[in-house]
Design an enzyme around this catalytic site. Structure first.
Site, PDB file in Angstrom:
ATOM      1  N   SER A 108      -2.471 -14.146  -7.991  1.00  0.00           N
ATOM      2  CA  SER A 108      -1.538 -13.019  -7.905  1.00  0.00           C
ATOM      3  C   SER A 108      -0.163 -13.607  -7.610  1.00  0.00           C
ATOM      4  O   SER A 108      -0.055 -14.653  -6.953  1.00  0.00           O
ATOM      5  CB  SER A 108      -1.976 -12.106  -6.760  1.00  0.00           C
ATOM      6  OG  SER A 108      -0.919 -11.267  -6.369  1.00  0.00           O
ATOM      7  N   SER A 109       0.887 -12.915  -8.059  1.00  0.00           N
ATOM      8  CA  SER A 109       2.232 -13.502  -7.862  1.00  0.00           C
ATOM      9  C   SER A 109       2.649 -13.499  -6.386  1.00  0.00           C
ATOM     10  O   SER A 109       3.631 -14.145  -6.019  1.00  0.00           O
ATOM     11  CB  SER A 109       3.275 -12.769  -8.713  1.00  0.00           C
ATOM     12  OG  SER A 109       3.282 -11.397  -8.409  1.00  0.00           O
ATOM     13  N   CYS A 110       1.873 -12.788  -5.518  1.00  0.00           N
ATOM     14  CA  CYS A 110       2.212 -12.827  -4.090  1.00  0.00           C
ATOM     15  C   CYS A 110       1.819 -14.153  -3.437  1.00  0.00           C
ATOM     16  O   CYS A 110       2.077 -14.355  -2.256  1.00  0.00           O
ATOM     17  CB  CYS A 110       1.600 -11.650  -3.339  1.00  0.00           C
ATOM     18  SG  CYS A 110      -0.192 -11.654  -3.332  1.00  0.00           S
ATOM     19  N   TYR A 137      -3.960 -11.274   2.135  1.00  0.00           N
ATOM     20  CA  TYR A 137      -4.473 -11.236   0.754  1.00  0.00           C
ATOM     21  C   TYR A 137      -3.974 -12.449  -0.028  1.00  0.00           C
ATOM     22  O   TYR A 137      -4.735 -13.103  -0.759  1.00  0.00           O
ATOM     23  CB  TYR A 137      -4.001  -9.933   0.101  1.00  0.00           C
ATOM     24  CG  TYR A 137      -4.296  -9.822  -1.369  1.00  0.00           C
ATOM     25  CD1 TYR A 137      -5.590  -9.556  -1.821  1.00  0.00           C
ATOM     26  CD2 TYR A 137      -3.280  -9.967  -2.320  1.00  0.00           C
ATOM     27  CE1 TYR A 137      -5.858  -9.443  -3.174  1.00  0.00           C
ATOM     28  CE2 TYR A 137      -3.546  -9.855  -3.676  1.00  0.00           C
ATOM     29  CZ  TYR A 137      -4.834  -9.597  -4.096  1.00  0.00           C
ATOM     30  OH  TYR A 137      -5.104  -9.481  -5.441  1.00  0.00           O
ATOM     31  N   LYS A 141      -6.036 -15.376  -2.065  1.00  0.00           N
ATOM     32  CA  LYS A 141      -5.828 -15.680  -3.482  1.00  0.00           C
ATOM     33  C   LYS A 141      -5.425 -17.150  -3.661  1.00  0.00           C
ATOM     34  O   LYS A 141      -5.840 -17.800  -4.611  1.00  0.00           O
ATOM     35  CB  LYS A 141      -4.764 -14.754  -4.101  1.00  0.00           C
ATOM     36  CG  LYS A 141      -5.170 -13.294  -4.230  1.00  0.00           C
ATOM     37  CD  LYS A 141      -6.484 -13.085  -4.971  1.00  0.00           C
ATOM     38  CE  LYS A 141      -6.369 -12.837  -6.437  1.00  0.00           C
ATOM     39  NZ  LYS A 141      -7.681 -12.498  -7.069  1.00  0.00           N
ATOM     40  N   HIS A 180      -0.572   0.524  -6.340  1.00  0.00           N
ATOM     41  CA  HIS A 180       0.686  -0.186  -6.574  1.00  0.00           C
ATOM     42  C   HIS A 180       1.744   0.816  -7.048  1.00  0.00           C
ATOM     43  O   HIS A 180       1.444   1.971  -7.307  1.00  0.00           O
ATOM     44  CB  HIS A 180       0.484  -1.287  -7.607  1.00  0.00           C
ATOM     45  CG  HIS A 180      -0.358  -2.419  -7.100  1.00  0.00           C
ATOM     46  ND1 HIS A 180      -1.724  -2.467  -7.290  1.00  0.00           N
ATOM     47  CD2 HIS A 180      -0.036  -3.515  -6.379  1.00  0.00           C
ATOM     48  CE1 HIS A 180      -2.200  -3.555  -6.708  1.00  0.00           C
ATOM     49  NE2 HIS A 180      -1.196  -4.212  -6.150  1.00  0.00           N
TER      50      HIS A 180
HETATM   51  O1  GFB Z   1       3.497  -2.275  -6.191  1.00  0.00           O
HETATM   52  P1  GFB Z   1       3.680  -2.547  -4.750  1.00  0.00           P
HETATM   53  O2  GFB Z   1       2.841  -1.798  -3.798  1.00  0.00           O
HETATM   54  O3  GFB Z   1       3.413  -4.082  -4.536  1.00  0.00           O
HETATM   55  O4  GFB Z   1       5.215  -2.255  -4.350  1.00  0.00           O
HETATM   56  P2  GFB Z   1       4.178  -5.427  -4.160  1.00  0.00           P
HETATM   57  C1  GFB Z   1       6.269  -2.754  -5.107  1.00  0.00           C
HETATM   58  C2  GFB Z   1       7.578  -2.168  -4.596  1.00  0.00           C
HETATM   59  O5  GFB Z   1       7.628  -0.788  -4.942  1.00  0.00           O
HETATM   60  C3  GFB Z   1       7.783  -2.245  -3.079  1.00  0.00           C
HETATM   61  C4  GFB Z   1       8.025  -0.025  -3.820  1.00  0.00           C
HETATM   62  O6  GFB Z   1       9.124  -2.552  -2.816  1.00  0.00           O
HETATM   63  C5  GFB Z   1       7.462  -0.814  -2.630  1.00  0.00           C
HETATM   64  O7  GFB Z   1       8.111  -0.432  -1.428  1.00  0.00           O
HETATM   65  N1  GFB Z   1       7.524   1.351  -3.927  1.00  0.00           N
HETATM   66  C6  GFB Z   1       8.291   2.467  -4.074  1.00  0.00           C
HETATM   67  C7  GFB Z   1       6.243   1.769  -3.854  1.00  0.00           C
HETATM   68  N2  GFB Z   1       7.544   3.562  -4.055  1.00  0.00           N
HETATM   69  C8  GFB Z   1       6.261   3.162  -3.929  1.00  0.00           C
HETATM   70  C9  GFB Z   1       5.018   3.871  -3.857  1.00  0.00           C
HETATM   71  O8  GFB Z   1       4.958   5.098  -3.885  1.00  0.00           O
HETATM   72  N3  GFB Z   1       3.895   3.113  -3.747  1.00  0.00           N
HETATM   73  C10 GFB Z   1       3.932   1.752  -3.705  1.00  0.00           C
HETATM   74  N4  GFB Z   1       2.774   1.067  -3.612  1.00  0.00           N
HETATM   75  N5  GFB Z   1       5.104   1.059  -3.736  1.00  0.00           N
HETATM   76  C11 GFB Z   1       1.738  -6.165  -3.847  1.00  0.00           C
HETATM   77  C12 GFB Z   1       0.994  -6.934  -2.817  1.00  0.00           C
HETATM   78  O9  GFB Z   1       3.032  -6.227  -3.455  1.00  0.00           O
HETATM   79  O10 GFB Z   1       1.657  -6.715  -5.128  1.00  0.00           O
HETATM   80  C13 GFB Z   1      -0.322  -7.380  -3.261  1.00  0.00           C
HETATM   81  O11 GFB Z   1       0.952  -6.187  -1.632  1.00  0.00           O
HETATM   82  C14 GFB Z   1      -0.414  -7.782  -4.708  1.00  0.00           C
HETATM   83  O12 GFB Z   1      -0.637  -8.451  -2.452  1.00  0.00           O
HETATM   84  C15 GFB Z   1       0.423  -6.964  -5.635  1.00  0.00           C
HETATM   85  O13 GFB Z   1      -0.010  -9.093  -4.848  1.00  0.00           O
HETATM   86  C16 GFB Z   1       0.583  -7.566  -7.005  1.00  0.00           C
HETATM   87  O14 GFB Z   1       4.617  -6.099  -5.405  1.00  0.00           O
HETATM   88  O15 GFB Z   1       5.230  -5.242  -3.141  1.00  0.00           O
END
Ligand code: GFB
Length: 321
Positions: A108-110, A137, A141, A180
């Site tokens: 994962s890119s994280c 997580y 990974k 996500h």
């Molecule tokens: O997609 P996301 O949850 O994953 O959030 P990450 C990406 C960005 O979107 C963050 C914003 O800056 C969130 O604050 N965002 C805005 C939202 N509105 C929303 C919403 O309603 N829901 C969500 N979920 N985000 C994950 C990692 O990080 O990426 C995992 O936690 C995994 O480990 C995955 O690697 C690919 O890109 O921030």
């Protein structure tokens, strides 16, 4: 990959595994083990090993254990870490024991440090602190990535690692808490449109940048690598451009045709400031993504709508735990 070989797609979450299954079948692979019937619980070593004994897969796509968005990572760090460590260990060890010809592990890119230079190159791995919201997580990974390298060195296996950008597509999780960003925004905007609500809440500042890859393009890239790559270095799987969260929220709004406002909630976390992968290696090998982000969003939204009607109006929001 031999068209008659038995292929196992080891996946818990469903999004990527589903797309790989569809693309393998479309490409004429006839012996893809079904995910629904008889698939093992990947966190149970004995079940996984029995499955390998019974089915003897020649190729394995190891997608992994549970996954979730930024909030799920904050709420369930132990579950996500334990689940992914177990799945990685069991599937990788069984693949070695049963002489699997090739295994592709999807990280994962994280796994990249929080403040990596952009675009992120493979040599930046382990050079800095991880993003705190998903450290557990990400460590699991990363462990899978290093485990594949260790197995190559010690047992001369053909286990390779790919690091994908943020994935979305049909089969995604659309829960408000655990999904996500794209799944969450599709659901929020669709519901706001249906209920005539004037605004939708978007978490964080809207400024973080993310690279998104459509699940079926990712599936295609994984199959491409399975056929053409056999090295120790992980390969980044991205499309080469990123979007701010504000921009992607606007794109979702267009696809869903929601006319209301976006309200940014800065009390919610931003996570990593940017996550653009340097995918030049993949590009040099000749792979390109086929689907524009708008087309991919449209297909994903259509799938979401279909699930709603099938489930009698119930939106597809599965809880992670
Ligand atoms: O997609 P996301 O949850 O994953 O959030 P990450 C990406 C960005 O979107 C963050 C914003 O800056 C969130 O604050 N965002 C805005 C939202 N509105 C929303 C919403 O309603 N829901 C969500 N979920 N985000 C994950 C990692 O990080 O990426 C995992 O936690 C995994 O480990 C995955 O690697 C690919 O890109 O921030």
């Amino acid at each position: 990959m031999n068209k008659n070989a038995t292929i196992f797609v080891a996946d818990t979450d469903g999004l990527v595994g589903r797309a790989i299954q569809v693309e393998l079948k479309r490409a004429g692979y006839e012996h893809v083990l079904p995910v629904s019937q008889g698939a093992p619980n990947l966190t149970e070593g004995a079940e996984v090993d029995d499955y390998f004994t019974q089915h003897r897969p020649r190729y394995v796509f190891l997608i992994g254990g549970k996954t979730g968005g930024i909030k799920a990572n904050q709420n369930y760090p132990a579950d996500l870490m334990r689940d992914n460590l177990l799945v990685n260990c069991h599937v990788i060890e069984s693949a070695r024991r049963h002489d699997v010809e090739k295994l592709l592990y999807l990280a994962s890119s994280c796994v990249y440090p929080k403040f990596s230079d952009q675009p992120m190159k493979v040599e930046y791995l382990t050079t800095g602190r991880l993003e705190p919201t998903n450290e557990s997580y990400a460590l699991a990974k990363l462990a899978g990535l290093f485990l594949c390298q260790a197995y190559r060195r010690q047992f001369e296996t053909h286990f390779i690692t790919a690091i994908p950008a943020n994935v979305f597509g049909p089969g995604d999780n659309f829960s408000l808490e655990d999904s996500h960003v794209i799944g969450a925004l599709i659901r929020k905007m669709h519901e706001a449109k249906t209920l005539g609500q004037p605004c939708v809440e978007v978490w964080g500042s809207g400024l973080p940048r993310r690279e998104f890859i459509f699940s079926h393009d990712l599936a295609d890239a994984c199959m491409f690598l399975m056929d053409r790559y056999d090295g120790e270095e992980p390969i980044n799987l991205g499309v080469g451009c990123d979007w701010s969260i504000r921009e992607i929220a606007d794109a979702v709004r267009e696809v869903v045709q929601y006319a209301g406002e976006l309200k940014f909630d800065r009390s919610k976390p931003d996570g990593m400031p940017a996550k653009l992968l340097d995918s030049s290696c993949l590009k040099q090998m000749g792979w390109r993504s086929q689907t524009s982000i708008r087309e991919a969003l449209r297909v994903t939204y259509e799938w979401f709508l279909e699930q709603g009607s099938v489930a009698g109006g119930e939106r597809h929001g599965r809880a992670l735990i």
